[in-house]
Write a protein that holds these residues in place. Structure first.
Motif, PDB file in Angstrom:
ATOM      1  N   UNK A 136       0.777  -1.243   0.000  1.00 15.23           N
ATOM      2  CA  UNK A 136       0.000   0.000   0.000  1.00 15.23           C
ATOM      3  C   UNK A 136       0.806   1.291   0.000  1.00 15.23           C
ATOM      4  N   UNK A 137       2.074   1.245   0.460  1.00 10.84           N
ATOM      5  CA  UNK A 137       2.854   2.485   0.549  1.00 10.84           C
ATOM      6  C   UNK A 137       4.281   2.264   0.070  1.00 10.84           C
ATOM      7  N   UNK A 138       4.841   3.296  -0.566  1.00 11.32           N
ATOM      8  CA  UNK A 138       6.207   3.245  -1.074  1.00 11.32           C
ATOM      9  C   UNK A 138       7.019   4.405  -0.521  1.00 11.32           C
ATOM     10  N   UNK A 139       8.306   4.130  -0.292  1.00 13.38           N
ATOM     11  CA  UNK A 139       9.278   5.178  -0.008  1.00 13.38           C
ATOM     12  C   UNK A 139      10.351   5.083  -1.078  1.00 13.38           C
ATOM     13  N   UNK A 140      10.589   6.167  -1.799  1.00 13.90           N
ATOM     14  CA  UNK A 140      11.693   6.215  -2.748  1.00 13.90           C
ATOM     15  C   UNK A 140      12.897   6.795  -2.023  1.00 13.90           C
ATOM     16  N   UNK A 141      13.904   5.951  -1.767  1.00  9.32           N
ATOM     17  CA  UNK A 141      15.137   6.407  -1.126  1.00  9.32           C
ATOM     18  C   UNK A 141      16.123   6.763  -2.229  1.00  9.32           C
ATOM     19  N   UNK A 142      16.321   8.043  -2.452  1.00  9.00           N
ATOM     20  CA  UNK A 142      17.259   8.513  -3.476  1.00  9.00           C
ATOM     21  C   UNK A 142      18.644   8.473  -2.838  1.00  9.00           C
ATOM     22  N   UNK A 162       9.671   9.381 -10.611  1.00 10.55           N
ATOM     23  CA  UNK A 162       9.143   8.184  -9.971  1.00 10.55           C
ATOM     24  C   UNK A 162       7.688   8.364  -9.539  1.00 10.55           C
ATOM     25  N   UNK A 163       7.348   9.516  -9.014  1.00 10.42           N
ATOM     26  CA  UNK A 163       5.974   9.761  -8.565  1.00 10.42           C
ATOM     27  C   UNK A 163       4.986   9.622  -9.717  1.00 10.42           C
ATOM     28  N   UNK A 177       6.513   8.606  -0.666  1.00  6.96           N
ATOM     29  CA  UNK A 177       7.404   9.608  -0.085  1.00  6.96           C
ATOM     30  C   UNK A 177       8.797   9.429  -0.674  1.00  6.96           C
ATOM     31  N   UNK A 178       9.424  10.532  -1.084  1.00  9.91           N
ATOM     32  CA  UNK A 178      10.794  10.498  -1.589  1.00  9.91           C
ATOM     33  C   UNK A 178      11.714  11.144  -0.559  1.00  9.91           C
ATOM     34  N   UNK A 179      12.832  10.457  -0.264  1.00 11.57           N
ATOM     35  CA  UNK A 179      13.777  10.928   0.759  1.00 11.57           C
ATOM     36  C   UNK A 179      15.193  10.904   0.180  1.00 11.57           C
TER      37      UNK A 179
END
Length: 440
Positions: A136-142, A162-163, A177-179
């Protein structure tokens, strides 16, 4: 301590997944002293000035020698706010099947990209697999933001790219969320970095500690695959007949009326038993033994379900599969289907569509499906199966396709269409329950 969160990492090879997981373990003080000493010694032997934190995760000798992750590595850690079960999955294309395994129970996935490369083919493939599995949820770790001098615009462009891709797969902006992080140095993993003053969001750990954990829907109908029939036939328990397994969805209590599929018998629950004795109620995820008031013919592979909300009993599955075998899938293939605790012979009657996770396009009526490709198929089973739509119930909406000769896994299958394919409506949003149960 707060609610448990199950998460998985994914991403292309050399994007730094194992180092990121090692950094999380190291900075949260979740590493035993002897483990840390072993990592220090191995790092010194390699001529490294700082410890290689990826060695905390890559436990196989072949992984350490090649510097890659091959198998799924599970790690358990906790903070004062929450406990975590983390699956570090491989990045290589050839190990995508292991990524499917690691992400199949995840409530959140951390998808890494190398800041210097941005979103690549494997990033898009993993995002499609995660969407397919209903994470259900993604975090994009750049990751490796230090290697581009913490450049804000570089991060912003990758996050935007990516979004947009995630949105096309059905994710809402609030679910992604992108971090900007550096797993090697530690920027924004556990501690906030003063080298990214332009980033106002949470650190990776702050987000993991506070993000809502998707729970089994409280009104989910009862599902209980029978794993084993217990008949001690001892002087102490001459008439004991219990049905052991794990509650897949909903809950069960003494006095409940249940339906047994595929036979169709209606029975009443007499007791719910555990190793510690009887319990008043068991909920999803708990392993118990159910005893019935009536003696009926029940065996491994049968499914106890709610009388008022049964799944669909069918010998034809309209489903989506991620093909995990080297040999391509073609129409007419004879396979085994393992659904819950039941395994039946089956025929892949039709290939309805093949999904291109790179272009987000589909091809109708393909002649074959190859390794790591996602497709919509129609499967006919030799015996009826009691199935739910995967979006309504993960456990009873998922199945494995196996080779009838050697039993090897050929594909992961999901009843229904979690991804948009030709001629079918788009799926419900991530985490959004669908109306009804058992449609396919």
């Amino acid at each position: 301590m707060g609610q448990l969160l199950r998460l998985a990492t994914a991403g292309s090879v050399d994007d730094g997944k194992s180092t990121l997981v090692g950094r999380l373990l190291y900075d949260t003080k979740s590493v035993l002293a002897d483990q840390l000493d072993a990592v220090h010694r191995a790092s010194v032997d390699r001529g490294l000035a700082t410890p290689d934190l990826s060695l905390l995760v890559d436990g196989l000798r072949s992984e350490r020698e090649q510097g890659i992750t091959i198998d799924v590595a599970y790690r358990y850690f906790a903070t004062p706010r929450r406990s975590f079960v983390l699956a570090d999955t491989p990045g290589h294309v050839q190990y995508t099947r292991n990524t499917v395994t690691g992400a199949s129970t995840a409530q959140l996935a951390v998808l890494l990209v190398d800041t210097r490369k941005g979103v690549v083919e494997q990033t898009r493939r993993h995002a499609a697999v995660l969407a397919l599995l209903g994470v259900p949820r993604l975090v994009l770790a750049v990751n490796k933001i230090d290697l581009v001098d913490y450049h804000e615009q570089t991060f912003a462009l990758i996050a935007k790219d990516f979004t947009a891709h995630a949105a096309a797969l059905g994710y809402q902006d609030a679910d992604v969320l992108s971090v900007p992080v550096s797993a090697l140095v530690g920027d924004n993993v556990v501690d906030r970095s003063d080298r990214t003053p332009w980033y106002q969001g949470p650190t990776l750990l702050e987000h993991l500690e506070t993000v809502p954990a998707e729970e089994e829907r409280p009104n989910a109908p009862f599902r209980f695959p029978v794993q084993y029939v217990i008949r001690p036939r001892t002087p102490e328990h001459p008439d004991y007949r219990g049905y052991a397994g794990q509650v897949a969805a909903g809950s069960v209590a003494a006095g409940d009326e249940v339906l047994v599929l595929p036979g169709g018998q209606r029975c009443r629950v007499d007791r719910v038993h555990t190793a510690d004795g009887d319990v008043p109620r068991a909920v999803a995820g708990e392993s118990v033994t159910v005893l019935l008031s009536e003696d009926v013919d029940i065996a491994r592979g049968d499914l106890f379900v709610a009388v008022d909300r049964p799944p669909r009993l069918t010998d034809e599955l309209d489903a989506t599969v991620c093909w995990l075998a080297d040999q391509p899938l073609r129409p007419g293939a004879r396979v085994l289907v393992k659904h819950g605790t039941r395994t039946v012979h089956a025929l892949v009657a039709d290939l309805l569509a093949r999904f291109d996770e790179q272009r987000l396009e589909s091809t109708a009526d393909p002649d074959s499906v190859r390794l790591n490709e996602i497709a919509r198929v129609r499967v006919r089973t030799a015996r009826p199966l009691a199935v739910d739509d995967y979006r309504a119930c993960r456990r009873t909406g998922a199945f494995l396709v196996m080779d009838p000769v050697d039993g090897s896994t050929l594909a992961a299958g999901l009843v229904g269409s979690p991804l948009p394919l030709p001629g079918h409506a788009r799926p419900a949003g991530r985490g959004e329950p669908v109306d009804g149960v058992g449609s396919s």
